[in-house]
Scaffold this motif. Structure first.
Motif, PDB file in Angstrom:
ATOM      1  N   PHE A 303      25.230 -16.662 -23.402  1.00  0.00           N
ATOM      2  CA  PHE A 303      24.095 -15.795 -23.072  1.00  0.00           C
ATOM      3  C   PHE A 303      22.774 -16.543 -23.207  1.00  0.00           C
ATOM      4  CE2 PHE A 303      26.723 -11.923 -24.630  1.00  0.00           C
ATOM      5  CZ  PHE A 303      27.483 -11.999 -23.474  1.00  0.00           C
ATOM      6  N   THR A 304      21.911 -16.327 -22.208  1.00  0.00           N
ATOM      7  CA  THR A 304      20.567 -16.904 -22.204  1.00  0.00           C
ATOM      8  C   THR A 304      19.561 -15.769 -22.075  1.00  0.00           C
ATOM      9  OG1 THR A 304      20.597 -17.168 -19.786  1.00  0.00           O
ATOM     10  CG2 THR A 304      21.479 -18.985 -21.113  1.00  0.00           C
ATOM     11  N   ASP A 305      18.305 -16.118 -21.744  1.00  0.00           N
ATOM     12  CA  ASP A 305      17.303 -15.058 -21.552  1.00  0.00           C
ATOM     13  C   ASP A 305      17.585 -14.256 -20.282  1.00  0.00           C
ATOM     14  OD1 ASP A 305      16.792 -17.152 -19.872  1.00  0.00           O
ATOM     15  OD2 ASP A 305      14.617 -17.128 -20.125  1.00  0.00           O
ATOM     16  N   ASN A 306      18.424 -14.812 -19.375  1.00  0.00           N
ATOM     17  CA  ASN A 306      18.836 -14.072 -18.173  1.00  0.00           C
ATOM     18  C   ASN A 306      20.172 -13.385 -18.469  1.00  0.00           C
ATOM     19  OD1 ASN A 306      19.069 -13.053 -15.634  1.00  0.00           O
ATOM     20  ND2 ASN A 306      19.081 -15.029 -14.579  1.00  0.00           N
ATOM     21  N   LEU A 342      16.391 -14.026 -30.168  1.00  0.00           N
ATOM     22  CA  LEU A 342      16.005 -15.376 -29.768  1.00  0.00           C
ATOM     23  C   LEU A 342      15.034 -15.350 -28.585  1.00  0.00           C
ATOM     24  CD1 LEU A 342      16.602 -18.360 -30.455  1.00  0.00           C
ATOM     25  CD2 LEU A 342      18.410 -18.294 -28.732  1.00  0.00           C
ATOM     26  N   HIS A 343      15.230 -14.391 -27.675  1.00  0.00           N
ATOM     27  CA  HIS A 343      14.341 -14.247 -26.507  1.00  0.00           C
ATOM     28  C   HIS A 343      13.659 -12.878 -26.579  1.00  0.00           C
ATOM     29  CE1 HIS A 343      16.448 -17.770 -24.897  1.00  0.00           C
ATOM     30  NE2 HIS A 343      17.588 -17.147 -25.173  1.00  0.00           N
ATOM     31  N   LYS A 344      12.990 -12.654 -27.689  1.00  0.00           N
ATOM     32  CA  LYS A 344      12.484 -11.329 -28.027  1.00  0.00           C
ATOM     33  C   LYS A 344      11.522 -10.778 -26.981  1.00  0.00           C
ATOM     34  CE  LYS A 344      10.153  -8.939 -31.818  1.00  0.00           C
ATOM     35  NZ  LYS A 344       9.523  -9.096 -33.149  1.00  0.00           N
ATOM     36  N   ASP A 345      10.553 -11.569 -26.561  1.00  0.00           N
ATOM     37  CA  ASP A 345       9.526 -11.067 -25.647  1.00  0.00           C
ATOM     38  C   ASP A 345      10.113 -10.599 -24.323  1.00  0.00           C
ATOM     39  OD1 ASP A 345       7.683 -11.663 -27.582  1.00  0.00           O
ATOM     40  OD2 ASP A 345       7.200 -13.646 -26.759  1.00  0.00           O
ATOM     41  N   LYS A 346      11.131 -11.295 -23.842  1.00  0.00           N
ATOM     42  CA  LYS A 346      11.692 -10.970 -22.528  1.00  0.00           C
ATOM     43  C   LYS A 346      12.782  -9.908 -22.590  1.00  0.00           C
ATOM     44  CE  LYS A 346      13.597 -13.151 -18.377  1.00  0.00           C
ATOM     45  NZ  LYS A 346      13.949 -14.438 -17.730  1.00  0.00           N
ATOM     46  N   PRO A 349      12.297  -5.407 -24.298  1.00  0.00           N
ATOM     47  CA  PRO A 349      12.006  -4.261 -23.420  1.00  0.00           C
ATOM     48  C   PRO A 349      13.195  -3.840 -22.553  1.00  0.00           C
ATOM     49  CG  PRO A 349      10.258  -5.908 -23.300  1.00  0.00           C
ATOM     50  CD  PRO A 349      11.389  -6.539 -24.018  1.00  0.00           C
ATOM     51  N   LYS A 350      14.203  -4.718 -22.395  1.00  0.00           N
ATOM     52  CA  LYS A 350      15.336  -4.432 -21.510  1.00  0.00           C
ATOM     53  C   LYS A 350      16.597  -4.024 -22.275  1.00  0.00           C
ATOM     54  CE  LYS A 350      13.797  -7.927 -18.156  1.00  0.00           C
ATOM     55  NZ  LYS A 350      14.187  -9.142 -17.408  1.00  0.00           N
ATOM     56  N   VAL A 351      16.463  -3.687 -23.556  1.00  0.00           N
ATOM     57  CA  VAL A 351      17.638  -3.407 -24.382  1.00  0.00           C
ATOM     58  C   VAL A 351      18.500  -2.300 -23.795  1.00  0.00           C
ATOM     59  CG1 VAL A 351      18.398  -2.475 -26.601  1.00  0.00           C
ATOM     60  CG2 VAL A 351      16.672  -4.277 -26.526  1.00  0.00           C
ATOM     61  N   ALA A 352      17.869  -1.202 -23.382  1.00  0.00           N
ATOM     62  CA  ALA A 352      18.623  -0.071 -22.835  1.00  0.00           C
ATOM     63  C   ALA A 352      19.409  -0.479 -21.591  1.00  0.00           C
ATOM     64  CB  ALA A 352      17.680   1.089 -22.512  1.00  0.00           C
ATOM     65  N   ILE A 389      15.192  -3.097 -31.825  1.00  0.00           N
ATOM     66  CA  ILE A 389      16.274  -3.033 -30.841  1.00  0.00           C
ATOM     67  C   ILE A 389      16.853  -1.620 -30.766  1.00  0.00           C
ATOM     68  CG2 ILE A 389      18.632  -3.831 -30.350  1.00  0.00           C
ATOM     69  CD1 ILE A 389      17.843  -6.564 -31.454  1.00  0.00           C
ATOM     70  N   HIS A 390      17.075  -0.995 -31.917  1.00  0.00           N
ATOM     71  CA  HIS A 390      17.596   0.380 -31.934  1.00  0.00           C
ATOM     72  C   HIS A 390      16.607   1.350 -31.299  1.00  0.00           C
ATOM     73  CE1 HIS A 390      20.757  -1.076 -34.600  1.00  0.00           C
ATOM     74  NE2 HIS A 390      21.322   0.109 -34.535  1.00  0.00           N
ATOM     75  N   GLU A 391      15.336   1.105 -31.530  1.00  0.00           N
ATOM     76  CA  GLU A 391      14.309   1.990 -30.953  1.00  0.00           C
ATOM     77  C   GLU A 391      14.312   1.900 -29.420  1.00  0.00           C
ATOM     78  OE1 GLU A 391      11.493   4.903 -31.239  1.00  0.00           O
ATOM     79  OE2 GLU A 391      12.565   3.959 -32.922  1.00  0.00           O
ATOM     80  N   LYS A 392      14.421   0.674 -28.888  1.00  0.00           N
ATOM     81  CA  LYS A 392      14.439   0.492 -27.437  1.00  0.00           C
ATOM     82  C   LYS A 392      15.749   0.989 -26.822  1.00  0.00           C
ATOM     83  CE  LYS A 392      10.435  -1.505 -26.993  1.00  0.00           C
ATOM     84  NZ  LYS A 392       9.332  -0.854 -26.208  1.00  0.00           N
ATOM     85  N   ALA A 393      16.801   1.070 -27.630  1.00  0.00           N
ATOM     86  CA  ALA A 393      18.090   1.521 -27.111  1.00  0.00           C
ATOM     87  C   ALA A 393      18.216   3.041 -27.072  1.00  0.00           C
ATOM     88  CB  ALA A 393      19.219   0.934 -27.960  1.00  0.00           C
TER      89      ALA A 393
END
Length: 457
Positions: A303-306, A342-346, A349-352, A389-393
């Motif tokens: 897994f990467t930032d993509n 590790l790639h927090k900024d990117k 926001p896309k956790v969900a 992460i839980h909040e964004k999910a």
């Protein structure tokens, strides 16, 4: 000494399958204390398995090293263990590796497929045949040492610790002292030195006879002593893959690191796209006994930032480890959390969307995701990142819960409709009862109150 039923769940005193009770003798003291299973060879013959199998099983269950001396029939487990404890452990071995899963009869045989790395079991009593469904560390030992191979032919002592020291000692010595190391083993006993010399002579004679043929001018081989020893070393190196692996005696972290290097090498070589490679990785994880935690390694390497593209690319490989394995799925979520951190900024926001992609790909099951959402854990990332992460999910978790409630409400509606139909069926009988009552009343109120002839009705 006494005997007991092979299947001790059977209390019938006339049960035909008997075995001797285990006799254990504790020897030594301090760090050198060990338990010798005096009659393991007799017990093994009674259950139809090599004596090394239950001995190794004891070692795995007790977390102890094991030693095998086939010449003197001494089978040793390091540490102090009483006979009753070993007898109970033997019941577990018999249940897993001896009794037929269909008829509970101990008349079974094990067979190993080196090509597929599988263990099959067949029952001579009921005819059942199939793959062994037990996942245990002993499986690796059985694959390396099939029942058809006579372990006594490998030497009088197969003490694992001493063998590894002996091999490293031989590899570190020069050629001029190599002959002396062949003549003595670590115990000071004869260790096949004569056999090695005989083998050298046979190879030399065979090669010399070959050079005497008609093709001698076109074909030649170096038959010097150094060349023959080099070829013998090649044969020894090739045989190493057939000997007992010590990987399962290492710590879990060391075994995970071994798996990490294997996956990394295949990834760098571009060999993670075929089903055969996926199966090979799963076999390695099973051999190292880290199947549940393997997704953590996969997440770190794949897994990467993509992340969305990575999931689609490696979906089949991930399913190989997580399908119907909730524990592996929970470790995979931990790996996903580490990648997101590790790639927090990117990725935060896309956790969900990321979780929904794993859910839609069948890599993660609904129940596992809902269980994860119940508690914020700092096992894999910091408490602050885990909370974020839980909040964004939450939107995806809420969607899952609503979908679950809709499914349950639809099931209730279906049950209600079934009850209503059943009630209507009973209701249709009521008009028939009413007609019967009216007919009866008309008959009773016949003209002039005369008696009614039933035959005329």
């Amino acid at each position: 000494m006494g005997t007991v039923n092979v299947n001790r769940n059977v209390t019938d005193i006339f049960y035909r399958y008997k075995m001797p009770r285990i006799q254990a003798k504790v020897e030594g003291k301090g760090n050198g204390i060990k338990t010798v299973i005096v009659n393991m060879a007799d017990v093994a013959r009674a259950i139809g398995r090599p004596a090394t199998y239950p001995t190794k099983y004891f070692g795995c269950e007790l977390g102890a090293q094991t030693q095998f001396d086939h010449k003197n029939e001494r089978f040793i487990v390091n540490g102090s263990h009483d006979a009753a404890k070993l007898q109970d452990l033997l019941d577990g071995f018999i249940r897993k590796f001896v009794l037929c899963p269909e008829c509970d009869n101990p008349e079974t045989d094990l067979s190993v497929s080196n090509r597929n790395q599988t263990i099959s079991q067949s029952c001579k009593a009921c005819g059942w045949h199939g793959l062994l469904k037990v996942n245990h560390k002993v499986n690796t030992f059985i694959l390396k040492n099939p029942p058809t191979i006579n372990p006594a032919a490998q030497g009088s002592s197969l003490t694992e610790g001493k063998r590894s020291k002996r091999v490293s000692k031989k590899n570190g010595e020069n050629g001029d002292v190599g002959n002396n190391s062949l003549n003595k083993n670590s115990d000071g006993e004869s260790d096949g030195g004569n056999q090695a010399t005989q083998t050298e002579n046979e190879i030399r004679d065979a090669l010399q006879n070959k050079t005497g043929d008609e093709d001698a001018d076109e074909w030649s081989v170096d038959v010097s002593k150094e060349a023959i020893r080099a070829r013998l070393q090649d044969l020894t190196d090739g045989a190493k893959s057939m000997t007992i692996s010590d990987d399962y005696d290492k710590t879990e972290k060391e075994r995970i690191d071994i798996f990490y290097e294997i996956v990394k090498k295949k990834l760098n070589e571009g060999k993670l796209d075929t089903v055969a490679e996926h199966k090979e990785l799963l076999i390695e994880a099973e051999r190292l006994d880290i199947v549940h935690k393997a997704p953590l390694v996969l997440a770190e390497l794949l897994f990467t930032d993509n992340l969305t593209q990575d999931v689609r690319k490696h979906r089949v490989l991930l399913l190989r480890f997580t399908h119907n394995n909730p524990k592996a799925q929970r470790y995979l979520i931990g790996g996903i959390e580490q990648v997101i951190a590790l790639h927090k900024d990117k990725l935060v926001p896309k956790v969900a969307g990321v979780l929904k992609l794993f859910y839609d790909s069948d890599v993660l099951e609904e129940k596992v995701i809902l269980d994860w959402s119940q508690k914020v854990s700092k096992k894999y990332v910091s408490k602050e990142v885990a909370t974020e992460i839980h909040e964004k999910a939450k939107p995806f978790i809420q969607w899952l819960k609503e979908a679950e409630e809709e499914d349950s409400s639809e099931e209730e509606d279906d049950e209600d409709s079934e009850v209503e139909i059943e009630y209507n069926d009973r209701a249709r009988v009521e008009p028939l009862k009413a007609v019967t009552q009216v007919t009866k009343k008309v008959i009773e109120e016949d003209d002039d109150g005369e008696e009614i002839d039933i035959d005329d009705i």
